[in-house]
Design an enzyme around this catalytic site. Sequence first.
Site, PDB file in Angstrom:
ATOM      1  N   ASN A   9      41.097 -16.335   9.172  1.00  0.00           N
ATOM      2  CA  ASN A   9      40.654 -16.737   7.836  1.00  0.00           C
ATOM      3  C   ASN A   9      39.817 -15.587   7.302  1.00  0.00           C
ATOM      4  OD1 ASN A   9      39.544 -17.795   5.538  1.00  0.00           O
ATOM      5  ND2 ASN A   9      38.300 -19.370   6.567  1.00  0.00           N
ATOM      6  N   LYS A  11      38.594 -15.210   4.461  1.00  0.00           N
ATOM      7  CA  LYS A  11      37.596 -15.639   3.452  1.00  0.00           C
ATOM      8  C   LYS A  11      37.651 -14.667   2.259  1.00  0.00           C
ATOM      9  CE  LYS A  11      35.089 -17.821   7.182  1.00  0.00           C
ATOM     10  NZ  LYS A  11      33.814 -18.280   7.728  1.00  0.00           N
ATOM     11  N   HIS A  94      37.977 -26.264   3.966  1.00  0.00           N
ATOM     12  CA  HIS A  94      37.034 -25.466   4.764  1.00  0.00           C
ATOM     13  C   HIS A  94      35.597 -25.867   4.415  1.00  0.00           C
ATOM     14  CE1 HIS A  94      34.814 -22.063   6.357  1.00  0.00           C
ATOM     15  NE2 HIS A  94      35.849 -21.865   7.149  1.00  0.00           N
ATOM     16  N   GLU A  96      33.051 -24.193   3.873  1.00  0.00           N
ATOM     17  CA  GLU A  96      32.441 -23.429   2.774  1.00  0.00           C
ATOM     18  C   GLU A  96      32.843 -24.014   1.431  1.00  0.00           C
ATOM     19  OE1 GLU A  96      33.798 -19.623   4.180  1.00  0.00           O
ATOM     20  OE2 GLU A  96      32.423 -19.806   5.880  1.00  0.00           O
ATOM     21  N   GLU A 166      35.932 -27.245  13.032  1.00  0.00           N
ATOM     22  CA  GLU A 166      34.962 -26.169  12.890  1.00  0.00           C
ATOM     23  C   GLU A 166      33.565 -26.758  12.719  1.00  0.00           C
ATOM     24  OE1 GLU A 166      37.058 -22.378  11.355  1.00  0.00           O
ATOM     25  OE2 GLU A 166      36.411 -23.500   9.617  1.00  0.00           O
ATOM     26  N   GLY A 172      30.052 -18.328  11.608  1.00  0.00           N
ATOM     27  CA  GLY A 172      29.377 -17.108  11.187  1.00  0.00           C
ATOM     28  C   GLY A 172      27.978 -16.959  11.748  1.00  0.00           C
ATOM     29  N   SER A 212      32.753 -18.789  15.213  1.00  0.00           N
ATOM     30  CA  SER A 212      32.336 -17.665  16.075  1.00  0.00           C
ATOM     31  C   SER A 212      33.259 -17.473  17.275  1.00  0.00           C
ATOM     32  CB  SER A 212      30.877 -17.840  16.529  1.00  0.00           C
ATOM     33  OG  SER A 212      30.008 -17.850  15.415  1.00  0.00           O
TER      34      SER A 212
HETATM   35  P1  13P Z   1      33.574 -17.203  12.041  1.00  0.00           P
HETATM   36  O1  13P Z   1      34.672 -16.925  13.034  1.00  0.00           O
HETATM   37  O2  13P Z   1      33.160 -15.983  11.263  1.00  0.00           O
HETATM   38  O3  13P Z   1      32.434 -17.946  12.639  1.00  0.00           O
HETATM   39  O4  13P Z   1      34.226 -18.166  10.943  1.00  0.00           O
HETATM   40  C1  13P Z   1      34.888 -19.291  11.356  1.00  0.00           C
HETATM   41  C2  13P Z   1      35.563 -19.882  10.194  1.00  0.00           C
HETATM   42  O5  13P Z   1      34.942 -20.382   9.284  1.00  0.00           O
HETATM   43  C3  13P Z   1      37.027 -19.825  10.165  1.00  0.00           C
HETATM   44  O6  13P Z   1      37.533 -20.622   9.141  1.00  0.00           O
END
Ligand code: 13P
Length: 248
Positions: A9, A11, A94, A96, A166, A172, A212
């Site tokens: 992803n 982002k 997601h 976010e 997740e 992150g 992560s």
């Molecule tokens: P990270 O791998 O940067 O923690 O992000 C995970 C994520 O949100 C994947 O959609």
Amino acid sequence: MRTPIIAGNWKMNNTNAAAEQLINELKPLVADAKAEVVICVPYTAIATAARLTKGSNIKVGAENVSWADKGAFTGEISAEMLKEVGAEYVIIGHSERRQMFGETDETVNKRTVQALKNGLKPIVCVGETLQERESDRTKDVVKTQTAGAFAGMQAADLDNVVIAYEPVWAIGTGKTATAEQANETIAYIRSVVADLFGKTAADKLRIQYGGSMNPQNAAALMAQPDIDGGLIGGASLKAVDFSKVVKY
Ligand code: 13P
């Protein structure tokens, strides 16, 4: 029996120029991967990604999709548009988007229905916040999100669905759920799906872990019986790191 699926992803990262560089570096590194490999990229990079991955084992996805066919939805992108430029998968719900852009279980449901109706494969994200975990609400939260996302659907609809678990506190932050913690919640999500759609559908459904995930922890996570893949943020932006996760 469930083919593992490792998806990046990206982002809001990578211009077309950067995407081109990353994909060209990635292609040979994952060419012999046993897992299904997907990169979910910003809308503007989908056509580039589709062109560069043509004939390779890398599939392309988007990071969101409108619930409507077309019309007065300024700033939205339809499933038909995504298909036209070469997307096969799409991330929906997601955290976010839930936290910053008003995504709800209801809109996640509408987008998932729309994706499936148009032949896009949804990667539906669920997961609890730190506060929810600390107040022992993880199961309630993922159950509500899972039931909400697939409301009104039939077992057969799940054939083309992937769920990504997740935990928000692991995204992150460098904090991963332990492999056992992740497996426990994912097994619970599978039991929720079994209650809703039957054991056969639940047993076939691929459920990823995200948060992560990186070359160091991928093998331990993937060794768990209920974890069928990963949704990778930060580590998907570096070809070598992502390829190491793909080849856990
Ligand atoms: P990270 O791998 O940067 O923690 O992000 C995970 C994520 O949100 C994947 O959609």
